[in-house]
Design an enzyme around this catalytic site. Structure first.
Site, PDB file in Angstrom:
ATOM      1  N   LYS A 115      11.475   6.500  10.654  1.00  0.00           N
ATOM      2  CA  LYS A 115      10.408   6.682  11.820  1.00  0.00           C
ATOM      3  C   LYS A 115      11.202   7.632  12.632  1.00  0.00           C
ATOM      4  O   LYS A 115      10.549   8.480  13.375  1.00  0.00           O
ATOM      5  CB  LYS A 115       9.993   5.601  12.407  1.00  0.00           C
ATOM      6  CG  LYS A 115       8.904   4.787  11.394  1.00  0.00           C
ATOM      7  CD  LYS A 115       7.973   4.123  12.105  1.00  0.00           C
ATOM      8  CE  LYS A 115       6.744   3.384  11.000  1.00  0.00           C
ATOM      9  NZ  LYS A 115       6.104   2.349  11.706  1.00  0.00           N
ATOM     10  N   LYS A 197       3.582   7.204  -3.143  1.00  0.00           N
ATOM     11  CA  LYS A 197       2.732   6.128  -3.032  1.00  0.00           C
ATOM     12  C   LYS A 197       1.538   6.648  -2.149  1.00  0.00           C
ATOM     13  O   LYS A 197       1.577   7.531  -1.480  1.00  0.00           O
ATOM     14  CB  LYS A 197       3.475   5.180  -2.112  1.00  0.00           C
ATOM     15  CG  LYS A 197       2.781   3.735  -2.186  1.00  0.00           C
ATOM     16  CD  LYS A 197       3.756   2.613  -1.300  1.00  0.00           C
ATOM     17  CE  LYS A 197       2.750   1.775  -0.739  1.00  0.00           C
ATOM     18  NZ  LYS A 197       3.435   0.876   0.233  1.00  0.00           N
ATOM     19  N   LYS A 200      -1.758   5.978   4.005  1.00  0.00           N
ATOM     20  CA  LYS A 200      -3.012   6.187   4.881  1.00  0.00           C
ATOM     21  C   LYS A 200      -2.562   7.454   5.855  1.00  0.00           C
ATOM     22  O   LYS A 200      -3.170   8.054   6.446  1.00  0.00           O
ATOM     23  CB  LYS A 200      -3.303   4.973   5.620  1.00  0.00           C
ATOM     24  CG  LYS A 200      -2.239   4.311   6.286  1.00  0.00           C
ATOM     25  CD  LYS A 200      -2.971   2.939   6.897  1.00  0.00           C
ATOM     26  CE  LYS A 200      -1.725   2.035   7.466  1.00  0.00           C
ATOM     27  NZ  LYS A 200      -2.245   0.758   7.908  1.00  0.00           N
TER      28      LYS A 200
END
Ligand code: TRP
Length: 334
Positions: A115, A197, A200
């Site tokens: 992140k 994967k 969202k």
């Protein structure tokens, strides 16, 4: 333990729209676990602000997520579905646990590394101590089990380390939680890149099915799903796209891959892809209908939000008071 039942805690962030992957990999399991445990299902809005959020958007997404939990089949009268920000104990315990967590431990967290690479202009202290807030979430409720994805395993391990460290100084204060990683095979991949994967936060929205996608959108995305040039419906490593479609079809119809391969023996992708699309449409329909019904039940949802925040506060305060006493904070005068 509350009564005879073990305690389960889990949470999801209200960022981005939930995908079919979140549903089949997590939310669907939460529904079945609800019968077995005393559960706390939290909308972790405090975690969300570790990256910049638009206030109106965050508020809306948080409410939608809470309604989705209910629409997916979790009974909000029996299960504590609530907002993290409505229970002050999360932030309070997180502060205390910060003082029992080492910089070095947090520096090793792969999610922090990922992140901070992604948000290089905003590497804030909250992003760094994110796992400590997560530890506080779990330990506040003395949770025995925590269903999470593999990507959260490291955070669960640091939670256990912090709890054990605290207990070794102050006695048995916290229950040491176990991770619950669900069954293999529930890992749903992107329709556009079957090695990745379904996410969202994927920029290519054609790769993800969102839980609120309408039937036409769902059908279109499946028709465009990336496959291969082999042309037969088989379940193997080489045909990652088809394998993913088989996994999705199985998860929506409760069939096994062998049954699906037999069902579509000799048929082409042009027939299989829409069949998967239809299975998904009909699997999501009850959830979508229920969500739209709940959207209109403002008073009911508000009462759930209020009652469950009170319930969560009651349980979390028990742990918090005990912790405060153990570490030597002055007693409250009544
Ligand atoms: N970090 C988790 C995620 O992104 C969400 C989360 C926050 C969580 N607190 C939690 C999950 C406590 C389980 C238990 O998926």
């Amino acid at each position: 333990m509350i009564g005879d039942e073990k305690i389960l805690f889990s949470g999801m962030q209200a960022t981005g729209n939930l995908t079919l992957g979140n549903y089949l990999g997590a939310l669907k399991n939460w529904v079945s676990l609800a019968d077995e445990y005393t559960t706390f299902y939290c909308v972790v809005d405090e975690h969300s602000i570790t990256v910049r959020q638009d206030p109106a958007e965050l508020r809306k997404r948080a409410r939608n997520l809470l309604m989705l939990y209910i629409a997916a089949g979790i009974d909000p009268e029996k299960n504590c579905i609530y907002y993290q920000s409505h229970v002050s104990g999360h932030a309070e315990l997180a502060w205390i646990l910060n003082c029992f967590t080492y910089m070095g431990e947090l520096q090793r967290m792969t999610q922090f590394k990922d992140k901070s690479a992604k948000h290089a202009d905003n590497i804030n202290a909250g992003l760094f101590t994110y796992p400590v807030l997560m530890a506080a979430d779990i330990l506040l409720y003395q949770a025995d089990v925590v269903p999470v994805g593999k990507d959260q395993q490291q955070h669960l391990e640091i939670t256990r380390d912090i709890a054990q460290r605290f207990n070794s100084i102050y006695g048995d204060v916290f229950t040491i939680p176990e991770g619950y990683y669900g069954k293999a095979g529930a890992r749903i991949m992107s329709l556009q890149d079957p090695d990745k994967k379904m996410s969202k936060s994927d920029e290519n929205t054609n790769g993800s099915i969102y839980l609120m996608d309408d039937p036409d959108t769902i059908m279109r995305k499946f028709k465009r799903a990336v496959t291969d040039s082999v042309g037969s419906i088989a379940y193997n490593e080489e045909q990652a796209g088809i394998r993913n479609l088989i996994d999705i079809y199985c998860a929506c119809t409760d069939k096994t891959p062998e049954e699906v391969v037999r069902e579509f023996d000799g048929k082409g992708y042009g027939e299989f892809k829409p069949a998967v699309g239809e299975a998904v449409v009909s699997r999501l329909k009850p959830l979508q209908d229920e969500f739209h019904r709940l959207e209109k039940e403002k008073g009911y949802i508000d009462s759930i939000i209020k009652n469950n925040a009170e319930k969560a506060s009651y349980y979390s305060n028990k742990t918090l008071r005990k912790v405060q006493k153990k570490i030597g904070f002055p007693e409250r005068i009544r």
